[in-house]
Each structure stands twice: as structure tokens, then as C-alpha cells.
Design an enzyme around this catalytic site. Sequence first.
Site, PDB file in Angstrom:
ATOM      1  N   ASP A   1       1.461 -11.458   7.059  1.00  0.00           N
ATOM      2  CA  ASP A   1       2.006 -10.638   5.965  1.00  0.00           C
ATOM      3  C   ASP A   1       3.374 -10.076   6.331  1.00  0.00           C
ATOM      4  OD1 ASP A   1       0.023  -9.313   7.715  1.00  0.00           O
ATOM      5  OD2 ASP A   1       0.877  -7.491   6.860  1.00  0.00           O
ATOM      6  N   ASN A   2       3.746 -10.197   7.599  1.00  0.00           N
ATOM      7  CA  ASN A   2       5.072  -9.730   8.010  1.00  0.00           C
ATOM      8  C   ASN A   2       6.002 -10.906   8.307  1.00  0.00           C
ATOM      9  OD1 ASN A   2       4.218  -7.077   7.790  1.00  0.00           O
ATOM     10  ND2 ASN A   2       3.531  -6.976   9.917  1.00  0.00           N
TER      11      ASN A   2
ATOM     12  N   GLY B   1       0.812  -1.215   0.000  1.00  0.00           N
ATOM     13  CA  GLY B   1       0.000   0.000   0.000  1.00  0.00           C
ATOM     14  C   GLY B   1       0.838   1.254   0.000  1.00  0.00           C
TER      15      GLY B   1
ATOM     16  N   ARG C   1       6.018 -13.444   1.326  1.00  0.00           N
ATOM     17  CA  ARG C   1       5.581 -13.653   2.711  1.00  0.00           C
ATOM     18  C   ARG C   1       4.620 -14.833   2.780  1.00  0.00           C
ATOM     19  NH1 ARG C   1       4.675  -7.639   3.489  1.00  0.00           N
ATOM     20  NH2 ARG C   1       5.748  -6.941   1.645  1.00  0.00           N
TER      21      ARG C   1
ATOM     22  N   ASP D   1      -2.347   6.921   2.715  1.00  0.00           N
ATOM     23  CA  ASP D   1      -1.792   7.957   1.821  1.00  0.00           C
ATOM     24  C   ASP D   1      -0.555   7.477   1.056  1.00  0.00           C
ATOM     25  OD1 ASP D   1       0.055   7.802   3.835  1.00  0.00           O
ATOM     26  OD2 ASP D   1      -0.122   9.888   4.476  1.00  0.00           O
TER      27      ASP D   1
HETATM   28  P1  AMP Z   1       2.168  -2.951   8.071  1.00  0.00           P
HETATM   29  O1  AMP Z   1       1.501  -2.651   9.375  1.00  0.00           O
HETATM   30  O2  AMP Z   1       3.301  -2.029   7.749  1.00  0.00           O
HETATM   31  O3  AMP Z   1       2.512  -4.381   7.912  1.00  0.00           O
HETATM   32  O4  AMP Z   1       1.095  -2.606   6.945  1.00  0.00           O
HETATM   33  C1  AMP Z   1      -0.076  -3.330   6.764  1.00  0.00           C
HETATM   34  C2  AMP Z   1      -0.732  -2.927   5.472  1.00  0.00           C
HETATM   35  O5  AMP Z   1      -1.103  -1.565   5.499  1.00  0.00           O
HETATM   36  C3  AMP Z   1       0.156  -3.092   4.250  1.00  0.00           C
HETATM   37  O6  AMP Z   1      -0.676  -3.495   3.181  1.00  0.00           O
HETATM   38  C4  AMP Z   1       0.673  -1.700   4.023  1.00  0.00           C
HETATM   39  O7  AMP Z   1       1.051  -1.474   2.690  1.00  0.00           O
HETATM   40  C5  AMP Z   1      -0.529  -0.869   4.403  1.00  0.00           C
HETATM   41  N1  AMP Z   1      -0.178   0.502   4.825  1.00  0.00           N
HETATM   42  C6  AMP Z   1       0.450   0.888   5.977  1.00  0.00           C
HETATM   43  N2  AMP Z   1       0.593   2.226   6.003  1.00  0.00           N
HETATM   44  C7  AMP Z   1       0.068   2.705   4.861  1.00  0.00           C
HETATM   45  C8  AMP Z   1      -0.083   4.011   4.288  1.00  0.00           C
HETATM   46  N3  AMP Z   1       0.342   5.107   4.922  1.00  0.00           N
HETATM   47  N4  AMP Z   1      -0.669   4.104   3.069  1.00  0.00           N
HETATM   48  C9  AMP Z   1      -1.106   3.021   2.423  1.00  0.00           C
HETATM   49  N5  AMP Z   1      -1.009   1.776   2.892  1.00  0.00           N
HETATM   50  C10 AMP Z   1      -0.424   1.608   4.100  1.00  0.00           C
HETATM   51 MG    MG Z   2       3.902  -5.162   6.706  1.00  0.00          MG
END
Ligand code: AMP
Ligand code: MG
Length: 494
Positions: free
Chosen positions: A255-256, A96, A187, A129
Site C-alpha cells: 500500500d506504500n 484512514g 498504489r 483517530d
Molecule cells: P501507513 O502506516 O501510514 O501506511 O498507514 C497504514 C494504514 O493505517 C492506512 O490505511 C492509514 O490510513 C491508516 N492509519 C494510520 N494512522 C491512522 C490514524 N491515526 N487514523 C486512522 N487511520 C490511520
Molecule cells: Mg501508507
Amino acid sequence: MKKTTPTNNFGFNFHNSYAQLDKRLFTFLKPVKVKEPSVVLWNDSLAKELGLHFSESHDKTLAELFSGNRLPDNAQPLAQAYAGHQFGHFTMLGDGRAILLGEQITPDKKRYDIQFKGSGQTPYSRRGDGRATLYSMVREYLISEAMHHLHIPTSRSLAVVSTGEDVNRETVHPGAVLTRVMTSHIRVGTFEYIRHLQPELIEEFTQYVINRHFPELKESENPARELFEKVMHLQIELVVNWMRVGFIHGVMNTDNTAIPGETFDYGPCAFINAYHPRKVFSSIDHYGRYAFGNQPSIAQWNLGCFAVTLLPLIDEKEEEATEIAKEMLSGFEKLFSNQYFKMMCSKLGIENPEENDGMLVEELLNWMQQHEADYTNTFLAIENGSLFTQGSDAGIYGQESFINWYKRWEQRVDQNQGGMKQAKEIMQHYNPAFIPRNHLVEEALEAVSVHDNFQPIHKLMDILSKPYDRPDVLSSYQKPPAQGDSGYQTFCGT
Ligand code: AMP
Ligand code: MG
């Protein structure tokens, strides 16, 4: 005639295998350009390992390239599709706010993903964003590099470039793009995406993963089974390593969980000071799902999700496949506890662990928990008591309960072939003297994001590049915060 070496592509040597896969697995798109890119952190030694060369003063070029404003030749930027179980709930996700720039083949023929994080919106952004704050990208750079120097498999950080743009979170922050380097970003969640949405691709994708990461399995009788076993071993090794240094990942969603077994996604991670197995720092982990001592069982849970995606390849008959998968997964506990036990014995300098040593380990952990002893410093105190028995640091290691335990430990390590001397050598290898203490990380980050002062972070990174060094006197970088860390909180996705 004098030979000239081509410098216009800076050593980028992309062979983009993911871009050749079925188009349902990703979306081609370019990073969204930023207003005013400026390099704030640059990892020159990693650049060299990757075969990148920016020999002259290339600040402006670096800023353009590592913000995504200018693309190197042969880059095929794309956002990957994936899903995942977040806190136990299945969700569609995807990059994202990240974009895979390309797969770099290094001079020693290794393949690494070069990925931007914070590079703008993608079809997978949902309501986000697509951007990231300077604070959190510098934090990821610092901690991922610290993990690398602690000898723990991890994504690496090549650059942080500030964007000159504001990012709105609870308050307004300066924005930044991080360049992340990893053997791949595949992942457990990638497999889950395929299994749920594109099940006909599972065989081809599994084959791709085996070719890319585990080519030794190509000829095996049941590659899916062996893939599962490999991934399980790598996850066990990883979590054992985390527990060795007191690391809490904080958001072990599927996903992580990287298939090649590297630590990644450094959002809410932190290091424990006082030992407690239920320690949690993440602001959203209300029930302690990802608490320090819960990490092994969550790794097993995540592997269960992985096994489900492989069922059709494990056996044609679903019932058979499920039975086999259950059996493989049930092997986790024994494998984990064996490795964990060995690791803890190494932290105590024991050369040949014996069953009885379990008591010694357990009693020490109980003692630490009861006395809120610092996890890192307790092992250092065992190795070199004099560091902690002077002046105001005399503290808990002078207590009878500790001394009694210590006497038994001394007798135990006397049984090493090389006695105490050997014990200390083993301990130096397993126990870091320096970890990224949460309060020091925050101080350094505040200097960066509020005062634009990079000096503390450079100093801290320098210290953390040699975490197994043994200083003669206790350094301020080794001390837990005087007031404890009970109020300390970390956050996801900032
Ligand atoms: P994470 O918590 O970093 O593993 O993110 C989980 C999901 O949220 C993933 O699909 C990321 O790409 C998405 N994501 C996190 N922050 C943002 C952001 N600011 N804009 C768009 N997608 C985000
Ligand atoms: Mg992630």
C-alpha cells in the site's frame, strides 16, 4: 477599463478524474474541521509550480484552506479505498486519515493529486483517530523535500498547518494536517483491493491508470504486460536511488508502493550513517524485512503482488498468464543488478564500468561494513581526502586497508577519458554531501514540537535544499552523531 484577474480561487484548477471512477473505489467526504488552524510550514516554490497564487499576506486564508476548514471551488474531497500486504500479510486499508482534495492541473498541464494527511476520520479509519501529530507531519515535510532536492522521485509537501487540537499517542501531541502533492496516490494496494473485492473493475481501472500515467501504452498489444514492465522499471530506478543516498524507507508495504514510482509514506524512514546492509531503524521491523540491503528483494516481492492483480489481463488462460508473469518478474534481478552496479560505479566516478569494477565496489562496501564507516562521508573522503584527514577527523581513512583500496581506485579512474578530474565531476553529481542526518532531524523536530522554535528546521531545510554543494571544510551538518546511532528508532503512523 483596468483588467482584474480573479483571485478568489487562488489558482486552484481541479479536474477530478478519480471522482469519475466507479464509486466502489472511494467515498466522497469532507475533511473534519479543526479548532484553530495555523500555518507552520509553507512551500512557496511548490505552490508556484502548481499554479497556486497567494500573493498578498494570506496567512489566515492559507490556514483555513490547508487545514480543510474551507474548501476551494471545484474540490471534490474523497477518501480512496485500497488494500495492501503489510509485512507480508494481506489487509483491507484505505485512506484512514487522508483525503484527496482534488487533482490540480498546473500551468504546464501536469496533473497532481493534492491530498490532506491527518484530516480526520473516514470510513477506512478502523480504530484510528484520523489525525496526525505535528512532529510526524513536519518530519514528512522535511524528508520528502530533502528527497526531492536529492533528485529522487517523491511525493512533495506543500504545507503543514497545526490544528490547535491535541492528538493522543503514547503521550499527548499537538496535531497537524500535511498537504501532500503527488502525481497520484494509486498504489499496488489499489490494484489488490480491486482484484480481491471488485474484480470486474480491473480492466477499466487498468485502462484509467494507463491513460493517466502511461498514455504511451494505450496502443500497445498487451497493455497490462507493458504496464507491469513500466512499473517494474520505475521501482528499480527508485530503489537504486534510495541505495545511492543511504535511504531506508522502513515500511515498504504494497500500500506504500506507488504505481507512478514515487517515494511516499515517510513514517519510519531514516538514513544510514555507518554502512551495514542489515541496518533497520523501524521499531516494528523485528526481522529486518525492510532493512537497507533487503529493499531490492522487497520491491520484487511487491511487484509479484502487482503482477497477480494483472493476471486476468495478461492472458485469458490463467496458467499462461502465470507463466508470463513469472517470467517478467524474474527479469527483476538482472535489471536491478545492472542498474545498481552502474550507480555504484558512478558513485566512484568510473566513466565506463567494466565487469572487474564489481570487485572494487564490493571490497569498499565490505571495508565500510567492517569499519562501521559512514556511507555518505566515505564517498566524500574518496573524492576529497583532505576533508577527512585533518585533526580529529583523521580517523579511519588514514588506515592502510583503506589506502590500499584507494590506490587501486586511483589507477582505475585514471582510465577515464578525463581522468581524475572527470571522476570527481561524476562523483559530485551522484554523491550528496548533505543528507538528513537522523540526529539533526530529531533535534530540529524537538525544537518545533517542544519549544515551538522553527529556526533549526528552517536552517536544516536550507542546507538540504543544496545537498550536492561541496563545502570547503567539513560542516557540522555532515557529521554522523558522535555516539553512533545504534539506539535510534523510528515509528509508523504517528
Ligand atoms: P501507513 O502506516 O501510514 O501506511 O498507514 C497504514 C494504514 O493505517 C492506512 O490505511 C492509514 O490510513 C491508516 N492509519 C494510520 N494512522 C491512522 C490514524 N491515526 N487514523 C486512522 N487511520 C490511520
Ligand atoms: Mg501508507
